[in-house]
Design an enzyme around this catalytic site. Structure first.
Site, short mmCIF file in Angstrom:
data_model
loop_
_atom_site.label_atom_id
_atom_site.label_comp_id
_atom_site.label_asym_id
_atom_site.label_seq_id
_atom_site.Cartn_x
_atom_site.Cartn_y
_atom_site.Cartn_z
N GLY A 148 0.79 -1.22 0.00
CA GLY A 148 0.00 0.00 0.00
C GLY A 148 0.82 1.27 0.00
N THR A 149 0.17 2.34 0.43
CA THR A 149 0.80 3.67 0.42
C THR A 149 2.05 3.71 1.28
OG1 THR A 149 -1.27 4.83 -0.06
CG2 THR A 149 0.46 6.09 1.05
N CYS A 150 1.97 3.14 2.48
CA CYS A 150 3.09 3.25 3.42
C CYS A 150 4.38 2.69 2.83
CB CYS A 150 2.75 2.52 4.72
SG CYS A 150 4.10 2.55 5.94
N GLY A 286 1.61 23.26 0.93
CA GLY A 286 1.17 22.45 2.06
C GLY A 286 2.29 22.19 3.03
N ILE A 372 -1.05 18.47 0.03
CA ILE A 372 -2.13 18.96 0.88
C ILE A 372 -2.88 17.82 1.56
CG2 ILE A 372 -2.43 21.11 -0.39
CD1 ILE A 372 -4.78 19.80 -1.84
N GLY A 373 -2.19 16.68 1.65
CA GLY A 373 -2.78 15.56 2.38
C GLY A 373 -3.30 14.46 1.47
N ARG A 374 -3.97 13.49 2.08
CA ARG A 374 -4.51 12.34 1.37
C ARG A 374 -5.98 12.17 1.73
NH1 ARG A 374 -0.42 9.44 -0.91
NH2 ARG A 374 -1.82 7.69 -1.29
N ALA A 419 -0.02 4.39 9.38
CA ALA A 419 0.11 2.95 9.16
C ALA A 419 -0.07 2.16 10.45
CB ALA A 419 1.47 2.65 8.53
N HIS A 542 21.84 6.20 31.92
CA HIS A 542 22.53 7.46 31.64
C HIS A 542 23.87 7.17 30.97
CE1 HIS A 542 24.11 11.52 32.26
NE2 HIS A 542 25.23 10.95 32.69
#
Length: 569
Positions: A148-150, A286, A372-374, A419, A542
């Protein structure tokens, strides 16, 4: 002398391994560390790597064979060398060569399944695996490549490029550490960069294809459309039947109706990932997650970048302090950022493209990135009557749609287009489809941005929390963290929002080194309902970056010893 390939013992309880697929053929050259076959154990699937250089000269077992651990399954030797006597390859018909990832088709058509998953992205392939593991006869339909997209157009490609950008930045800072290169100038071979990205992507998508095989999931390649008669039609011809359907259609890039939007110099984020030349000037429309990540990449590669964002802040869903510091850091790297601008048109004059906005002079660019996004891809819903609002499938917290045999996890429902959120939604959807009763909650799902510095966030922003609670704010700067200073990562901070009355951690916001890794600890603590008082008592190693989280939590209750005491009100 030929070297053995051994079926590994990948765990104390492992007694057998099943060969899923040989990744090399006899006669192929192999290098040390290169994957040569995939196997399945009782717990997982994995790749077996070559332990030496040479050529694959023998396969003693075929795909599908179950083999005891530490058994010799093949040999690597010199070109033309014969396998040792007594260890000739098994006499068996050669296994059919697997189709490329995402191009596989089940042997039979017209089959009936307990669960059919439409879409092979994070929600889809996890949903299919979950269904198969729960005993359901399962098929998955993917129109492109599994992952898929990821895997193909989002998370993985951008992170591969961001690592390239980080490498450039490290070289630039080397002189401060006493490392003097003769010449720090560089050229970017974008074709090689794209090829490297594609190699990473292919390894992961091949891995997903391997998981489908190892879980005995039938994979169909083509555009799938759900019918109201509980069928899925693939490629307009082939039909399969489904008792339950998991609709995981994923998302596509969002476009706007703007003059000039169809110019050949205007690219979507999908197209930008395969660009063959670094643009001298890049305008990014965007300033969300994708926009700032790709702006960071191409700025490091040598582009002069301008980000144009309509909102008052870049990455506007993030805490305002985090967003503000990211803007300062990107600007310090040479990126121009304009907020509050409305884009009016894009036009091309000669070889140059110009972006016009209401409060700016035209921005000149060689390439314009539309970011501008999906939006959800609902093309596979067909005539099922599934309810949709504002372009998103309506689901409840069980991932159920209004159609009692269809569930819709992932980007399709638009709730949280990430995802890792899709992974969990898919598990919940399948569990409920197969008779259980599970609810999905996004309350403790982290969000990450992989710029330099990184951002990680989970829970409420300070502004959101103040609307509902009396809050305490704890904050610890990375400039006071030894590991960060030693690693040139002193920019940024950890910010914790805590309920004054109960000590409940309402939100954690990190901008700085390894923020995307650190935020997982915060999410786990919040999901386990560990209070700030308890976190402040935990001991962190640490020097580590994650000490900063503990210190910020301690600061929220006035117990941070590595900061000046808080002034009493």
């Amino acid at each position: 002398m030929a070297e053995k390939i051994i079926m590994p013992k990948a765990g104390m309880s492992m007694e057998f391994g099943t060969i899923i697929e040989w990744l090399k053929e006899i006669g192929d050259k192999v290098s040390y560390g290169e994957p040569i076959l995939e196997i399945e154990t009782d717990k997982t699937s994995m790749q077996v790597e070559a332990m030496n250089d040479g050529y694959l000269i023998a396969k003693l077992y075929d795909a599908g064979d179950e083999v005891p651990v530490v058994t010799t399954i093949g040999y690597i030797g010199k070109k033309g060398e014969k396998a040792p006597a007594g260890d000739a390859p098994v006499a068996a018909a050669p296994a059919a060569k697997s189709a490329p990832a995402g191009k596989e088709t089940a042997a039979d058509t017209g089959k009936a399944y307990d669960v059919v998953v439409l879409g092979g992205g994070p929600a889809g392939y996890i949903g299919a695996i979950k269904a198969a593991r729960m005993g359901a006869k399962t098929a998955i339909v993917e129109k492109s490549v599994l992952g898929g997209t990821c895997l193909n157009r989002g998370c993985i490609p951008t992170k591969t490029y961001l690592k390239t950008a980080e490498t450039i930045q490290e070289v630039r800072r080397a002189a401060d550490r006493g490392i003097a290169f003769g010449d720090t100038s560089f050229k970017v071979d974008m074709k090689k960069a794209v090829a490297h990205k594609n190699k990473v992507v292919k390894q992961l998508t091949d891995g997903v294809a391997g998981l489908m095989r190892s879980n005995k999931i039938d994979v169909y390649s083509g555009d799938g459309v759900i019918g109201k008669d509980k069928t899925v039609t693939i490629g307009g011809k082939e039909k399969i039947k489904a008792d339950k359907v998991i609709f995981a259609g994923g998302s596509i890039v969002s476009r706007i109706n703007l003059p000039g939007i169809d110019l050949d110099t205007v690219l979507t984020s999908d197209e930008m990932l395969d660009i063959q030349k670094v643009p001298a000037k890049l305008a990014v429309i965007g300033g969300g997650v994708i926009g700032v990540e790709l702006a960071s990449v191409f700025n490091a590669l040598g582009s002069k970048v301008t980000i144009l964002e309509m909102m008052d802040n870049i990455v506007p869903t993030m805490d305002v302090e985090v967003s503000g510091l990211l803007k300062k850091k990107l600007e310090a790297e040479g990126i121009t950022i304009v907020n509050g601008v409305k884009i009016e048109k894009i036009e091309k004059k000669g070889k140059k493209t110009y972006v016009h906005g209401d409060i700016i002079e035209p921005v000149e660019a060689d390439t314009v990135l539309l970011s501008i996004g999906r939006v959800p891809d609902l093309s596979g819903l067909g005539d099922t009557g599934v309810a949709v609002e504002r372009g998103r499938v309506v689901v409840d917290d069980r991932m159920r749609t209004n159609v009692d045999w269809i569930w819709a996890p992932g980007d399709a429902n638009g709730r949280m287009m990430l995802a890792h959120a899709a992974f969990k939604m898919a598990e919940v959807a399948v569990e409920n489809a197969l008779g259980e009763d599970k609810a999905y909650s996004s309350q403790y799902v982290p969000s990450c941005i992989y710029t330099h510095p990184e951002i990680g966030a989970v829970g409420m922003t300070e502004a959101q929390a103040r609307e509902r609670y009396d809050v305490r704010i704890g904050k610890f700067p990375f400039m006071a963290n030894g590991r960060a200073l030693a690693s040139d990562g002193a920019d940024g901070f950890v910010k914790v929002v805590v309920d004054s009355a109960t000590g409940e951690m309402l939100g954690v916001h990190i901008i700085g080194p390894c923020a995307a890794e650190m935020i997982n600890e915060a999410a786990a603590l919040m999901a386990a309902e560990i209070t700030a008082f308890e976190v402040a008592e935990t001991v962190h190693a640490h020097p580590t970056f994650s000490e900063a989280l503990m210190e910020a939590v301690a600061d929220s209750i006035g117990q941070c010893l590595h900061l000046p005491p808080k002034k009493k009100k």
